[in-house]
Design an enzyme around this catalytic site. Structure first.
Site, PDB file in Angstrom:
ATOM      1  N   GLY A  80      -7.447   4.316  -8.192  1.00 29.11           N
ATOM      2  CA  GLY A  80      -8.646   3.725  -7.604  1.00 29.11           C
ATOM      3  C   GLY A  80      -9.916   4.173  -8.303  1.00 29.11           C
ATOM      4  O   GLY A  80     -10.820   3.369  -8.560  1.00 29.11           O
ATOM      5  N   THR A  81      -9.996   5.442  -8.629  1.00 30.70           N
ATOM      6  CA  THR A  81     -11.189   5.977  -9.284  1.00 30.70           C
ATOM      7  C   THR A  81     -11.413   5.278 -10.613  1.00 30.70           C
ATOM      8  O   THR A  81     -12.527   4.861 -10.947  1.00 30.70           O
ATOM      9  CB  THR A  81     -11.027   7.490  -9.515  1.00 30.70           C
ATOM     10  OG1 THR A  81     -10.830   8.110  -8.241  1.00 30.70           O
ATOM     11  CG2 THR A  81     -12.236   8.086 -10.202  1.00 30.70           C
ATOM     12  N   ASN A 121     -13.514   4.916   3.785  1.00 32.71           N
ATOM     13  CA  ASN A 121     -12.365   5.813   3.891  1.00 32.71           C
ATOM     14  C   ASN A 121     -12.549   6.919   4.930  1.00 32.71           C
ATOM     15  O   ASN A 121     -11.584   7.474   5.430  1.00 32.71           O
ATOM     16  CB  ASN A 121     -12.045   6.418   2.524  1.00 32.71           C
ATOM     17  CG  ASN A 121     -13.269   6.923   1.804  1.00 32.71           C
ATOM     18  OD1 ASN A 121     -14.179   6.158   1.485  1.00 32.71           O
ATOM     19  ND2 ASN A 121     -13.317   8.216   1.568  1.00 32.71           N
ATOM     20  N   GLN A 164      -8.901   1.114   0.611  1.00 34.88           N
ATOM     21  CA  GLN A 164      -8.448   1.389   1.984  1.00 34.88           C
ATOM     22  C   GLN A 164      -7.983   0.148   2.739  1.00 34.88           C
ATOM     23  O   GLN A 164      -7.382   0.280   3.809  1.00 34.88           O
ATOM     24  CB  GLN A 164      -9.556   2.087   2.781  1.00 34.88           C
ATOM     25  CG  GLN A 164      -9.845   3.514   2.332  1.00 34.88           C
ATOM     26  CD  GLN A 164      -8.702   4.480   2.620  1.00 34.88           C
ATOM     27  OE1 GLN A 164      -7.806   4.213   3.422  1.00 34.88           O
ATOM     28  NE2 GLN A 164      -8.716   5.617   1.941  1.00 34.88           N
ATOM     29  N   SER A 206      -5.646   1.100  -5.306  1.00 33.88           N
ATOM     30  CA  SER A 206      -4.963   2.354  -5.660  1.00 33.88           C
ATOM     31  C   SER A 206      -3.561   2.332  -5.086  1.00 33.88           C
ATOM     32  O   SER A 206      -3.353   1.942  -3.936  1.00 33.88           O
ATOM     33  CB  SER A 206      -5.727   3.553  -5.109  1.00 33.88           C
ATOM     34  OG  SER A 206      -4.961   4.726  -5.292  1.00 33.88           O
ATOM     35  N   HIS A 259      -1.390   4.951  -4.509  1.00 40.52           N
ATOM     36  CA  HIS A 259      -0.907   6.014  -3.603  1.00 40.52           C
ATOM     37  C   HIS A 259      -1.462   5.916  -2.189  1.00 40.52           C
ATOM     38  O   HIS A 259      -1.079   6.680  -1.310  1.00 40.52           O
ATOM     39  CB  HIS A 259      -1.146   7.407  -4.201  1.00 40.52           C
ATOM     40  CG  HIS A 259      -2.571   7.890  -4.148  1.00 40.52           C
ATOM     41  ND1 HIS A 259      -2.995   8.790  -3.194  1.00 40.52           N
ATOM     42  CD2 HIS A 259      -3.642   7.621  -4.909  1.00 40.52           C
ATOM     43  CE1 HIS A 259      -4.286   9.051  -3.395  1.00 40.52           C
ATOM     44  NE2 HIS A 259      -4.697   8.350  -4.434  1.00 40.52           N
ATOM     45  N   CYS A 292     -11.747  14.100   0.098  1.00 41.77           N
ATOM     46  CA  CYS A 292     -12.519  14.316  -1.114  1.00 41.77           C
ATOM     47  C   CYS A 292     -13.611  15.348  -0.909  1.00 41.77           C
ATOM     48  O   CYS A 292     -14.035  16.005  -1.838  1.00 41.77           O
ATOM     49  CB  CYS A 292     -13.157  13.015  -1.558  1.00 41.77           C
ATOM     50  SG  CYS A 292     -11.980  11.690  -1.691  1.00 41.77           S
TER      51      CYS A 292
HETATM   52  C1  LIG Z   1      -8.697   7.257  -2.431  1.00 44.43           C
HETATM   53  C2  LIG Z   1      -9.826   6.356  -2.690  1.00 44.43           C
HETATM   54  C3  LIG Z   1     -10.273   6.142  -4.008  1.00 44.43           C
HETATM   55  C4  LIG Z   1      -9.689   6.856  -5.191  1.00 44.43           C
HETATM   56  O1  LIG Z   1      -8.400   6.411  -5.508  1.00 44.43           O
HETATM   57  P1  LIG Z   1      -7.499   7.319  -6.511  1.00 44.43           P
HETATM   58  O2  LIG Z   1      -6.315   6.472  -6.779  1.00 44.43           O
HETATM   59  O3  LIG Z   1      -7.174   8.566  -5.738  1.00 44.43           O
HETATM   60  O4  LIG Z   1      -8.325   7.588  -7.710  1.00 44.43           O
HETATM   61  C5  LIG Z   1     -11.324   5.268  -4.213  1.00 44.43           C
HETATM   62  N1  LIG Z   1     -11.898   4.638  -3.180  1.00 44.43           N
HETATM   63  C6  LIG Z   1     -11.506   4.814  -1.908  1.00 44.43           C
HETATM   64  C7  LIG Z   1     -12.182   4.064  -0.803  1.00 44.43           C
HETATM   65  C8  LIG Z   1     -10.459   5.694  -1.615  1.00 44.43           C
HETATM   66  O5  LIG Z   1     -10.086   5.873  -0.352  1.00 44.43           O
END
Ligand SMILES: *Cc1c(COP(=O)(O)O)cnc(C)c1O
Length: 390
Positions: A72-73, A157, A185, A205, A207, A331
């Site tokens: 996601g990042t 999130n 999310q 993302s 995971h 985070c």
């Molecule tokens: C977890 C999350 C991310 C980051 O995703 P990763 O796969 O851990 O890098 C980005 N945005 C939101 C809203 C998240 O909950």
């Protein structure tokens, strides 16, 4: 052994066993490089393209509009920097921001925007109301002559509030401004259609949806031009070079397929458990409050505040009772500063520090909710008994 209950699914989810099973052959047996011409490569490539279709299917996109990322990042970074760096000409003095975003975005968006500010781009961080809602009127008023990108998350999130992205997307579309949404999310929990919602770029993302960590995807509407994120062999349309993570990609694809099949069922199951949990906690614990929007919220999110309690102590005490939850968000909970989201909805530092986030998942049951309902009031009472501020 003590019962273990996991209610921190917004931090990460377990890999679904069907996802794991789908991935396994792609480590040691079908290990080929998707760019190779031989049968090993072709097998990897076929699996990768099948996964791409599954992701596209879940959000109403075409498969050519999906690129694979490391999470996601990275998807947020590729989207925001990619669009922005493509804008070679910009005028720092002209009126209006180049980018409009909100104060409650994930750090993957916020920090990317802050970085772009150091490079001369102007960013406007819109405030939210006490429920964490971005106002469509605020977005409209913020748009200036040089605005080229709006990035507003689909759901937060921390507090679970779902944002009016369809309306924001419509505004952006009417004015020829690109619209990105971090949907990490909501994918798999809430129906998404990139056309109906006027979305140009959307981050996913793996995971967070029962897939493996270190995999993700970015939806890029056909015709939207981005600057490359990683230069190299030209993978993923030249946007993100690096030999593809085939097991991760296959896992993400399977996770999306399952998410699509189960969306309605999951949504109903989670909503029922969430509502029960919220009702029980607010009824059984005095001076307890729900954060986030009362109805327009993620089906799996319950975010509370308990006066006189320190969130970290609560998380650690609950862990001793076998309940895994989070303060604010995963985070920020290792830092001492409270979540920027809680401050943005107007909580004081003390209030922000007294919060607890429970995020449900597919594996949670009524019995889990019952157990938490039984344990939590007692733990809060004990902590309050020794709290100097209660
Ligand atoms: C977890 C999350 C991310 C980051 O995703 P990763 O796969 O851990 O890098 C980005 N945005 C939101 C809203 C998240 O909950």
């Amino acid at each position: 052994m003590i019962k273990q209950i996991y209610m921190d699914h917004s931090a990460t989810t377990p890999v679904d066993l069907e996802v794991l099973e789908a991935m396994l052959p792609y480590f040691a047996e079908k290990f080929g490089n998707a760019s190779s011409l031989h049968s090993f490569g072709r097998r990897a490539n076929t699996a990768m393209e099948a996964a791409r279709r599954k992701i596209a299917d879940l959000i109403g996109a075409h498969e050519e509009e999906i690129i694979f990322t490391a999470g996601g990042t990275e998807s947020d970074n590729i989207a925001i920097k990619g669009v922005t760096l493509k804008k070679k000409k910009y005028n720092a003095d002209s009126h209006g921001p180049h980018i409009i975003t909100s104060a409650i975005e994930h750090p993957a968006v916020l920090e990317t925007c802050k970085y772009l500010e150091t490079q001369g781009f102007k960013v406007e961080y819109l405030p939210v109301d006490r429920y964490g809602m971005v106002s469509v009127t605020d977005v409209k008023n913020a748009i200036g002559k040089n605005t080229f990108l709006i990035s507003i998350m689909h759901a937060n999130n921390d507090i679970g509030t779902i944002e009016p992205i369809k309306e924001i997307g419509k505004l952006a579309r009417e004015r020829n401004i690109l619209f990105h949404t971090d949907a990490v999310q909501t994918v798999g929990k809430v129906p998404i259609d990139v056309d109906k919602m006027n979305i140009d770029l959307l981050s996913i993302s793996s995971h967070k949806i029962y897939g493996p960590k270190g995999a993700g995807a970015l939806y890029i509407r056909k015709g939207v031009k981005l600057e490359a994120f990683a230069h190299g062999g030209g993978h993923e349309k030249g946007l993100r070079s690096s030999t593809e993570n085939i097991p991760g990609i296959v896992g993400l694809g399977k996770a999306c397929e399952l998410a699509k099949e189960r969306l309605t069922k999951d949504n109903e199951h989670l909503t029922e458990l969430r509502d029960e949990l919220i009702k029980n906690i607010l009824n059984n614990i005095e001076e307890s409050y729900l954060d986030g929007h009362p109805t327009n919220r993620l089906p799996n999110n319950a975010h509370f505040r308990f006066t006189g309690i320190e969130g970290e102590s609560l998380v650690l005490t609950l862990d001793e009772k076998g309940i895994a939850v989070s303060t604010g968000s995963a985070c920020s909970s290792k830092k001492l500063t409270p979540s920027h989201v809680l401050l943005a909805i107007g909580l004081t530092m003390v209030e922000a520090h007294s919060s607890l986030r429970l995020t449900l998942g597919r594996g949670n049951t009524k019995e889990d909710v019952e157990y938490v309902t039984n344990v939590l009031p007692d733990v809060v009472k004990r902590l309050r008994d020794i709290s100097p501020i209660w």
